[in-house]
Design a protein around this motif. Structure first.
Motif, PDB file in Angstrom:
ATOM      1  N   ALA A 100       0.750  -1.305   0.259  1.00  0.00           N
ATOM      2  CA  ALA A 100      -0.046   0.030   0.005  1.00  0.00           C
ATOM      3  C   ALA A 100       0.924   1.179  -0.007  1.00  0.00           C
ATOM      4  CB  ALA A 100      -0.815   0.066   1.156  1.00  0.00           C
ATOM      5  N   ASN A 101       1.901   1.211   0.838  1.00  0.00           N
ATOM      6  CA  ASN A 101       2.901   2.200   0.739  1.00  0.00           C
ATOM      7  C   ASN A 101       3.369   2.627  -0.468  1.00  0.00           C
ATOM      8  OD1 ASN A 101       4.288   4.565   2.341  1.00  0.00           O
ATOM      9  ND2 ASN A 101       6.098   3.046   2.184  1.00  0.00           N
ATOM     10  N   HIS A 102       3.899   1.497  -1.063  1.00  0.00           N
ATOM     11  CA  HIS A 102       4.372   1.749  -2.690  1.00  0.00           C
ATOM     12  C   HIS A 102       3.585   2.160  -3.657  1.00  0.00           C
ATOM     13  CE1 HIS A 102       8.119  -0.248  -1.922  1.00  0.00           C
ATOM     14  NE2 HIS A 102       7.777  -1.354  -1.435  1.00  0.00           N
ATOM     15  N   ILE A 103       2.098   1.579  -3.367  1.00  0.00           N
ATOM     16  CA  ILE A 103       1.059   2.152  -4.301  1.00  0.00           C
ATOM     17  C   ILE A 103       0.995   3.891  -4.386  1.00  0.00           C
ATOM     18  CG2 ILE A 103      -1.466   2.221  -4.765  1.00  0.00           C
ATOM     19  CD1 ILE A 103      -1.249  -0.826  -4.128  1.00  0.00           C
ATOM     20  N   SER A 104       1.047   4.150  -2.849  1.00  0.00           N
ATOM     21  CA  SER A 104       0.698   5.502  -2.433  1.00  0.00           C
ATOM     22  C   SER A 104       1.901   6.585  -3.295  1.00  0.00           C
ATOM     23  CB  SER A 104       0.718   5.560  -0.986  1.00  0.00           C
ATOM     24  OG  SER A 104       0.565   6.947  -0.851  1.00  0.00           O
ATOM     25  N   ILE A 105       3.178   6.006  -2.871  1.00  0.00           N
ATOM     26  CA  ILE A 105       4.223   6.584  -3.545  1.00  0.00           C
ATOM     27  C   ILE A 105       4.238   6.861  -4.857  1.00  0.00           C
ATOM     28  CG2 ILE A 105       6.870   6.527  -3.848  1.00  0.00           C
ATOM     29  CD1 ILE A 105       6.892   5.304  -0.788  1.00  0.00           C
ATOM     30  N   LEU A 106       3.823   5.562  -5.526  1.00  0.00           N
ATOM     31  CA  LEU A 106       3.820   5.695  -7.030  1.00  0.00           C
ATOM     32  C   LEU A 106       2.708   6.670  -7.644  1.00  0.00           C
ATOM     33  CD1 LEU A 106       4.569   4.101  -9.708  1.00  0.00           C
ATOM     34  CD2 LEU A 106       2.376   2.905  -9.347  1.00  0.00           C
ATOM     35  N   LEU A 107       1.732   6.686  -7.141  1.00  0.00           N
ATOM     36  CA  LEU A 107       0.587   7.621  -7.395  1.00  0.00           C
ATOM     37  C   LEU A 107       1.037   8.907  -6.974  1.00  0.00           C
ATOM     38  CD1 LEU A 107      -2.568   5.317  -6.445  1.00  0.00           C
ATOM     39  CD2 LEU A 107      -1.463   5.837  -8.699  1.00  0.00           C
ATOM     40  N   ASP A 108       1.494   9.184  -5.728  1.00  0.00           N
ATOM     41  CA  ASP A 108       1.822  10.648  -5.537  1.00  0.00           C
ATOM     42  C   ASP A 108       2.981  11.121  -6.538  1.00  0.00           C
ATOM     43  OD1 ASP A 108       1.196  12.659  -3.653  1.00  0.00           O
ATOM     44  OD2 ASP A 108       3.131  12.465  -3.000  1.00  0.00           O
ATOM     45  N   LYS A 109       3.852  10.392  -6.684  1.00  0.00           N
ATOM     46  CA  LYS A 109       4.925  10.910  -7.774  1.00  0.00           C
ATOM     47  C   LYS A 109       4.124  11.247  -9.230  1.00  0.00           C
ATOM     48  CE  LYS A 109       9.140   9.473 -10.031  1.00  0.00           C
ATOM     49  NZ  LYS A 109       9.216  10.550 -10.946  1.00  0.00           N
ATOM     50  N   LYS A 110       3.351  10.314  -9.712  1.00  0.00           N
ATOM     51  CA  LYS A 110       2.652  10.806 -11.013  1.00  0.00           C
ATOM     52  C   LYS A 110       1.711  12.010 -10.660  1.00  0.00           C
ATOM     53  CE  LYS A 110       3.559   7.134 -13.153  1.00  0.00           C
ATOM     54  NZ  LYS A 110       4.724   6.906 -14.293  1.00  0.00           N
ATOM     55  N   TYR A 111       1.071  12.133  -9.723  1.00  0.00           N
ATOM     56  CA  TYR A 111       0.485  13.192  -9.413  1.00  0.00           C
ATOM     57  C   TYR A 111       1.227  14.744  -9.224  1.00  0.00           C
ATOM     58  CZ  TYR A 111      -2.377  16.493  -6.540  1.00  0.00           C
ATOM     59  OH  TYR A 111      -2.914  17.719  -6.211  1.00  0.00           O
ATOM     60  N   VAL A 112       2.250  14.658  -8.533  1.00  0.00           N
ATOM     61  CA  VAL A 112       3.293  15.739  -8.448  1.00  0.00           C
ATOM     62  C   VAL A 112       3.626  16.003  -9.951  1.00  0.00           C
ATOM     63  CG1 VAL A 112       5.478  16.522  -7.565  1.00  0.00           C
ATOM     64  CG2 VAL A 112       3.891  15.319  -6.108  1.00  0.00           C
ATOM     65  N   GLY A 114       2.105  15.994 -12.469  1.00  0.00           N
ATOM     66  CA  GLY A 114       0.999  16.503 -13.166  1.00  0.00           C
ATOM     67  C   GLY A 114       0.325  15.496 -14.458  1.00  0.00           C
ATOM     68  N   LYS A 115       0.567  14.058 -14.084  1.00  0.00           N
ATOM     69  CA  LYS A 115       0.198  13.106 -14.903  1.00  0.00           C
ATOM     70  C   LYS A 115      -1.247  12.571 -14.415  1.00  0.00           C
ATOM     71  CE  LYS A 115       4.910  11.907 -16.438  1.00  0.00           C
ATOM     72  NZ  LYS A 115       5.844  10.922 -16.751  1.00  0.00           N
ATOM     73  N   ILE A 116      -1.517  12.623 -13.049  1.00  0.00           N
ATOM     74  CA  ILE A 116      -2.709  11.943 -12.922  1.00  0.00           C
ATOM     75  C   ILE A 116      -3.075  12.553 -11.688  1.00  0.00           C
ATOM     76  CG2 ILE A 116      -2.104   9.677 -13.619  1.00  0.00           C
ATOM     77  CD1 ILE A 116      -1.485   8.959 -10.509  1.00  0.00           C
ATOM     78  N   PHE A 117      -4.715  12.469 -11.551  1.00  0.00           N
ATOM     79  CA  PHE A 117      -5.404  12.606 -10.207  1.00  0.00           C
ATOM     80  C   PHE A 117      -5.672  11.395  -9.626  1.00  0.00           C
ATOM     81  CE2 PHE A 117      -6.277  16.522 -12.727  1.00  0.00           C
ATOM     82  CZ  PHE A 117      -5.631  17.537 -11.873  1.00  0.00           C
ATOM     83  N   TYR A 118      -5.604  11.133  -8.186  1.00  0.00           N
ATOM     84  CA  TYR A 118      -6.101   9.831  -7.712  1.00  0.00           C
ATOM     85  C   TYR A 118      -6.633   9.936  -6.276  1.00  0.00           C
ATOM     86  CZ  TYR A 118      -1.943  10.183  -4.379  1.00  0.00           C
ATOM     87  OH  TYR A 118      -1.252  10.601  -3.401  1.00  0.00           O
ATOM     88  N   GLY A 119      -7.217   9.062  -6.069  1.00  0.00           N
ATOM     89  CA  GLY A 119      -8.001   8.858  -4.668  1.00  0.00           C
ATOM     90  C   GLY A 119      -7.472   7.552  -4.107  1.00  0.00           C
ATOM     91  N   LEU A 120      -7.024   7.413  -2.937  1.00  0.00           N
ATOM     92  CA  LEU A 120      -6.800   6.073  -2.207  1.00  0.00           C
ATOM     93  C   LEU A 120      -7.692   6.185  -1.094  1.00  0.00           C
ATOM     94  CD1 LEU A 120      -2.967   5.609  -2.227  1.00  0.00           C
ATOM     95  CD2 LEU A 120      -4.541   4.375  -3.446  1.00  0.00           C
ATOM     96  N   PHE A 121      -7.954   4.790  -0.576  1.00  0.00           N
ATOM     97  CA  PHE A 121      -8.725   4.690   0.732  1.00  0.00           C
ATOM     98  C   PHE A 121      -8.257   3.316   1.164  1.00  0.00           C
ATOM     99  CE2 PHE A 121     -12.250   3.228   3.338  1.00  0.00           C
ATOM    100  CZ  PHE A 121     -12.169   4.292   4.387  1.00  0.00           C
ATOM    101  N   SER A 122      -7.945   3.110   2.507  1.00  0.00           N
ATOM    102  CA  SER A 122      -7.677   1.930   2.955  1.00  0.00           C
ATOM    103  C   SER A 122      -8.720   1.221   3.965  1.00  0.00           C
ATOM    104  CB  SER A 122      -6.350   1.937   3.657  1.00  0.00           C
ATOM    105  OG  SER A 122      -5.321   2.239   2.927  1.00  0.00           O
ATOM    106  N   SER A 123      -9.057   0.136   4.046  1.00  0.00           N
ATOM    107  CA  SER A 123      -9.880  -0.582   4.787  1.00  0.00           C
ATOM    108  C   SER A 123      -9.398  -1.864   5.153  1.00  0.00           C
ATOM    109  CB  SER A 123     -11.323  -0.701   4.308  1.00  0.00           C
ATOM    110  OG  SER A 123     -12.066  -1.329   4.915  1.00  0.00           O
ATOM    111  N   ASP A 124      -9.835  -2.758   6.348  1.00  0.00           N
ATOM    112  CA  ASP A 124      -9.532  -3.813   6.585  1.00  0.00           C
ATOM    113  C   ASP A 124     -10.395  -4.850   6.075  1.00  0.00           C
ATOM    114  OD1 ASP A 124      -7.355  -3.019   8.172  1.00  0.00           O
ATOM    115  OD2 ASP A 124      -8.436  -2.901  10.021  1.00  0.00           O
ATOM    116  N   THR A 125     -11.510  -4.285   5.315  1.00  0.00           N
ATOM    117  CA  THR A 125     -12.528  -5.321   4.888  1.00  0.00           C
ATOM    118  C   THR A 125     -12.801  -4.731   3.493  1.00  0.00           C
ATOM    119  OG1 THR A 125     -14.398  -3.872   5.749  1.00  0.00           O
ATOM    120  CG2 THR A 125     -13.675  -5.801   7.311  1.00  0.00           C
TER     121      THR A 125
END
Length: 173
Positions: A100-112, A114-125
């Motif tokens: 999850a941390n790797h995904i967040s870093i990857l998406l945040d880099k793409k966002y910074v 200017g390539k994407i917008f994204y939303g993340l949400f974590s849940s145990d279920t």
């Protein structure tokens, strides 16, 4: 993403039949009645009877003639819609905190960048909503969402990013 999950995205499928928990029959009845247009109808009673039948088969492992519970459960993952590709990519994935941390870093880099917008949400279920036309292979699909708000909560973050970008690019009066 494939690198993060060690192969195909199928490795992140959140459907794990051994960990699944079913709603109680009472909760199923309450939900069905609440969502039903007419409180007393043949269709409602037919659906309630089907739910009782399903609970006996899946929760209590009651044998049903001509139906293989185990085969159906084996197909569940491949019939689950945990990723959607249209104008945007939407996924519910089962991953470790490190992934999850790797995904967040990857998406945040793409966002910074200017390539994407994204939303993340974590849940145990996760939640599964099933559409079953028939029990044959291909006659059922299962829609997956994250628990505690899932897609809706991720969409809030996505919309906030888009709003901030629009405000930044708005010409000054």
């Amino acid at each position: 993403m494939e690198r993060i999950f060690g192969g195909g995205i199928e490795n992140a499928n959140p459907v794990e039949t051994k960990l699944m928990k079913y709603k109680s029959l009472i909760k199923c009845f309450r939900d069905e009645i609440r969502y039903s247009d007419r409180k007393l109808s043949k269709i409602l009673f037919k659906r309630l009877a089907f739910m009782i039948f399903a609970v006996f088969i899946f929760r209590f492992r009651f044998p049903a003639f001509g139906f293989s519970r185990n085969e159906y459960l084996d197909e569940l993952g491949s019939h689950s819609d945990f990723r959607k590709f249209d104008e945007v990519v939407r996924m519910v994935v089962d991953c470790t905190d490190e992934q999850a941390n790797h995904i967040s870093i990857l998406l945040d880099k793409k966002y910074v960048d200017g390539k994407i917008f994204y939303g993340l949400f974590s849940s145990d279920t996760s939640l599964m909503t099933c559409f079953v036309q028939n029990l044959a292979d291909g006659g059922h699909i299962h829609f997956i969402d994250g628990g505690d708000g899932g897609y809706a909560m991720a969409a809030k973050q996505l919309k906030e990013q888009i709003k901030r970008e629009a405000e930044r690019n708005r010409p000054s009066p």
